[in-house]
Enzyme design. Structure first.
Site, PDB file in Angstrom:
ATOM      1  N   HIS A   3     -26.681  18.001   5.134  1.00 18.09           N
ATOM      2  CA  HIS A   3     -25.707  17.254   5.939  1.00 18.09           C
ATOM      3  C   HIS A   3     -26.379  16.538   7.111  1.00 18.09           C
ATOM      4  O   HIS A   3     -25.941  15.449   7.506  1.00 18.09           O
ATOM      5  CB  HIS A   3     -24.608  18.195   6.432  1.00 18.09           C
ATOM      6  CG  HIS A   3     -23.601  18.515   5.373  1.00 18.09           C
ATOM      7  ND1 HIS A   3     -22.534  17.686   5.105  1.00 18.09           N
ATOM      8  CD2 HIS A   3     -23.506  19.543   4.507  1.00 18.09           C
ATOM      9  CE1 HIS A   3     -21.815  18.200   4.119  1.00 18.09           C
ATOM     10  NE2 HIS A   3     -22.385  19.335   3.735  1.00 18.09           N
TER      11      HIS A   3
ATOM     12  N   HIS B 277     -26.004  15.054  -6.613  1.00 18.81           N
ATOM     13  CA  HIS B 277     -25.496  13.779  -7.131  1.00 18.81           C
ATOM     14  C   HIS B 277     -25.735  12.700  -6.080  1.00 18.81           C
ATOM     15  O   HIS B 277     -25.556  12.929  -4.881  1.00 18.81           O
ATOM     16  CB  HIS B 277     -23.995  13.902  -7.414  1.00 18.81           C
ATOM     17  CG  HIS B 277     -23.273  12.591  -7.518  1.00 18.81           C
ATOM     18  ND1 HIS B 277     -22.433  12.123  -6.522  1.00 18.81           N
ATOM     19  CD2 HIS B 277     -23.268  11.638  -8.483  1.00 18.81           C
ATOM     20  CE1 HIS B 277     -21.933  10.964  -6.885  1.00 18.81           C
ATOM     21  NE2 HIS B 277     -22.431  10.634  -8.055  1.00 18.81           N
TER      22      HIS B 277
ATOM     23  N   HIS C  10      -6.711  20.701  -9.477  1.00 21.61           N
ATOM     24  CA  HIS C  10      -6.127  21.712 -10.351  1.00 21.61           C
ATOM     25  C   HIS C  10      -6.701  23.104 -10.091  1.00 21.61           C
ATOM     26  O   HIS C  10      -6.118  24.102 -10.504  1.00 21.61           O
ATOM     27  CB  HIS C  10      -6.328  21.320 -11.818  1.00 21.61           C
ATOM     28  CG  HIS C  10      -7.761  21.205 -12.236  1.00 21.61           C
ATOM     29  ND1 HIS C  10      -8.570  20.182 -11.808  1.00 21.61           N
ATOM     30  CD2 HIS C  10      -8.531  21.983 -13.039  1.00 21.61           C
ATOM     31  CE1 HIS C  10      -9.779  20.336 -12.340  1.00 21.61           C
ATOM     32  NE2 HIS C  10      -9.781  21.420 -13.082  1.00 21.61           N
TER      33      HIS C  10
END
Length: 299
Positions: A143, A104, A173
């Site tokens: 990274h 993304h 969650h």
């Protein structure tokens, strides 16, 4: 402040990334230009059922209106009611091969204006990697590329934006991260427009540097139904995050953007299983134990 320069950069970035992805995949991206009734529009570039990409979208949007949507003003309520412009490039790539990670990227610019007041503007964005089968080499490379993008702007910036990414792309969650992170920033307006814009460009320009070598290393690894099933299961986490937590998705829907273009980030094939856990000692279990953990990948 040169808003035209920002738009020119973003449309150029979209085109450059699409051209590189078309070369990697061998198939062309669909081009869909759309308009928003409330003001503005965008260009959606999409591929489905490609040789490399099962689904991939690279979208540019430039929308404007009389009132900032709640998702944009929630953190800064003093801006509610202002007219706004928002523009950005957002992409999500879902490769077919489970050994190639989902990725993304988002880079964006906002400006909120009110008669008689100084305009309030900021940049935001980042990139993050979501593997299904982990490779330390790939994680370190991704990274490292993120660090290199930020290095000209301050020694401590990468650590700050990496930690921000780890916090943001976290499924509360599930009590687990979406992937192995990357960098994330928002509300960037310091020290001045030119520097903030330069940082945004550096992040955008490092995307292919960060992702293409991983694609080229993993795209030809053989896989079977087991790997595809696990990929589809883990893609479910991606869907959950985008529909529950992602601010960009919420902004797009609340601002009246084109729904198909907003939801192009969702994968084409997804499975959910009830209370499923991978068998100990398997590569699937290793994703959880060795990769979906907070880690300094550059250490």
């Amino acid at each position: 402040m040169d808003i035209k320069a920002v738009k020119s950069y973003l449309t150029g970035l979209q085109q450059a990334i699409v051209e590189r992805l078309e070369a990697l995949d061998g198939a062309a991206f669909l081009r869909d230009e759309w308009q928003r009734p409330q003001g503005g529009g965008g260009i959606t570039r999409l591929i489905e059922n490609g040789a490399l990409l099962e689904r991939g979208g690279v979208g540019f949007s430039h929308v404007f209106g009389d009132n900032l949507p709640p998702s944009a003003s929630a953190a800064r309520p003093e801006l509610a009611g202002r007219a706004f412009q928002a523009m950005g490039v957002s992409l999500v790539l879902h490769p077919r091969n489970p050994y190639v990670p989902t990725v993304h990227l988002n880079v964006r610019f906002f400006i909120a204006q009110k008669e008689g007041a100084e305009p309030v503007w900021w940049f935001g964005g980042g990139m993050d990697l979501t593997p299904y089968y982990g490779f330390e080499e790939d994680a370190a490379h991704f990274h490292r590329s993120c660090r290199d993008a930020l290095a000209p702007f301050g020694a401590g910036l990468h650590a700050k934006y990496k930690a921000w990414c780890d916090r943001y792309f976290f499924l509360k969650h599930r009590n687990e991260p979406r992937g192995i992170g990357g960098i994330f920033f928002d509300d960037l307006a310091q020290p001045d427009f030119d520097t903030a814009f330069a940082l945004l460009r550096s992040v955008g320009d490092h995307f292919l540097v960060a992702y293409q070598p991983i694609v080229e290393r993993r795209r030809d690894i053989a896989y079977g139904q087991r790997e595809r099933d696990f990929q589809a299961y883990r893609r479910g986490r991606y869907v959950e995050f985008n529909l529950v937590f992602d601010r960009g998705t919420l902004f797009g829907l609340q601002s009246g953007g084109r729904t198909e273009s907003i939801l192009m980030s969702l994968p084409p094939v997804v499975h959910w299983r009830y209370d499923w856990r991978p068998e100990a000692g398997t590569p699937e279990a290793r994703l959880y134990s060795d990769f979906l953990v907070e880690k300094d990948w550059l250490a």
